[in-house]
Design a protein around this motif. Sequence first.
Motif, PDB file in Angstrom:
ATOM      1  N   THR A  58      -6.448  -1.877   2.764  1.00  0.00           N
ATOM      2  CA  THR A  58      -6.600  -2.121   1.853  1.00  0.00           C
ATOM      3  C   THR A  58      -8.111  -2.993   1.177  1.00  0.00           C
ATOM      4  O   THR A  58      -8.045  -3.518   2.419  1.00  0.00           O
ATOM      5  CB  THR A  58      -5.531  -3.537   1.087  1.00  0.00           C
ATOM      6  N   SER A  81      -6.813   0.445  -1.949  1.00  0.00           N
ATOM      7  CA  SER A  81      -6.521   1.072  -0.889  1.00  0.00           C
ATOM      8  C   SER A  81      -7.419   2.532  -0.617  1.00  0.00           C
ATOM      9  O   SER A  81      -6.943   2.919  -1.422  1.00  0.00           O
ATOM     10  CB  SER A  81      -4.953   1.327  -0.299  1.00  0.00           C
ATOM     11  N   ALA A 109       1.102  -1.270   0.411  1.00  0.00           N
ATOM     12  CA  ALA A 109       0.041   0.036   0.029  1.00  0.00           C
ATOM     13  C   ALA A 109       1.274   1.559   0.300  1.00  0.00           C
ATOM     14  O   ALA A 109       0.731   2.100  -0.932  1.00  0.00           O
ATOM     15  CB  ALA A 109      -0.760  -0.698   0.914  1.00  0.00           C
TER      16      ALA A 109
END
Length: 444
Positions: A157, A323, A140
């Motif tokens: 996420t 995300s 991420a």
Amino acid sequence: MVRVQGRRRFLGAVGSLAATGALTGCGSAVGQALTGADGPSSLLNFWHPFTGGDGEQLVRMQSTYRRRHPATDLKSTTMVWGAPYYTKLTLATLGHRPPQVAIAHISRLPTLAASGLLRPVSRSEMDEHGLNAGRFEPAALRRAQHEGEVYALPLDTHPFVLYYRTDVAKKAGLLDGEGRLTDVDGPEKFLDALRAAKEATGVWGGSVATVKDPAMCWRLWWTLYRQLGADLVRDGGRTVVMDVGAAEEALAYIRRLTAERLVPPNADGNGGAITLLTAGKAGFLMDGEWQLLAVQGALKGKFDMRTFPRIFHDAPYACAADSHAFVLPKAPSAEAQRTGRALDFVRAMLDASYDWTKGGHIPAWRPTARSAAYRRLEPQAHYADAADGAAYDPAAWYAGADSNLYRRFGDVVASVLGGHTRPGPGAARMRAAVTELARTEAPV
């Protein structure tokens, strides 16, 4: 709407509209943002698109923040998710009245950052506020960067996953000795599981939104395509490197789902696919983990979840994912930016992200992800490793949440699922669509 060619012309057009007040129709929050004063230094404006279960979790997190930070006047504004949200955020920033903090999908970050709409966060600022890079999930945080600088601080996420009814799975002989789903990885094993579930339900084996939801169709195809190790574009979306053979292979597998009557070809994205699962007419659901609260409310303890199966083994595991992340829209001055107060707020939200996980999202904040409480949380902990295989959307202005790429590719997938387009011509349509998008000048 006038089509704007190039970034300068876009900025000039928006600047003129803002100056004449023509943008006040974008909604009260944006109108105030474009025309209002900066406000006192204690004010912190936060924009987000969270409603439903996500919104409830966020309200809880913000309530905790307000109790612990009485010196900050947090003004939280909820807006409609999708392209309209990003348009309002863009206009407010270009009008020099952005919120101090906003939520953005990381799939949208390349365009927002390249357009100069976001303030980067330096490593020293991150360290000063306890937001060290090592405290975020690596995948991420990598996608939170643009040209070597951090432009977003990931909250979660959210991947494409597999839901299943435990009662149907048990009847179908698909549970192991611990009551968990047996191995369904591999193209034939997964189809066999769907066949067994169909026999158990007497209706369908599984469900996925096949109409009126191009985003879900995209996620299904993108998962399979990335499991084949194929890329789509490079150079910020300007160079097409699509593997037409892999695209066709992914579409051919998708077509088997409906051609073999394992998945309905006409389940819509307005709850139809979920209803098939909750009503016992399907044993499996292919969807985002953000549907957890809806499924949980209907099925209580009669379901479980796992990462989406590894259908193909040609590359490292992959599943479509995105995300949510905190960003700092660029303000006209340091006083208006309030970076320190904004980063304190972000840190507090991340520290409270266990509440966020209750809505289904995998925490990007490692102290939460590695906590004993999260590891005990079911079914969330059963698909937590999906974050390691997160296949984010291509870094292109026409890609990302609620994008043109979703719509163009999603239409092809839906047509293949419905039997209206064969996989080969479908892959060719995809190639033509992405080539056209890559040749189109970005609006910002």
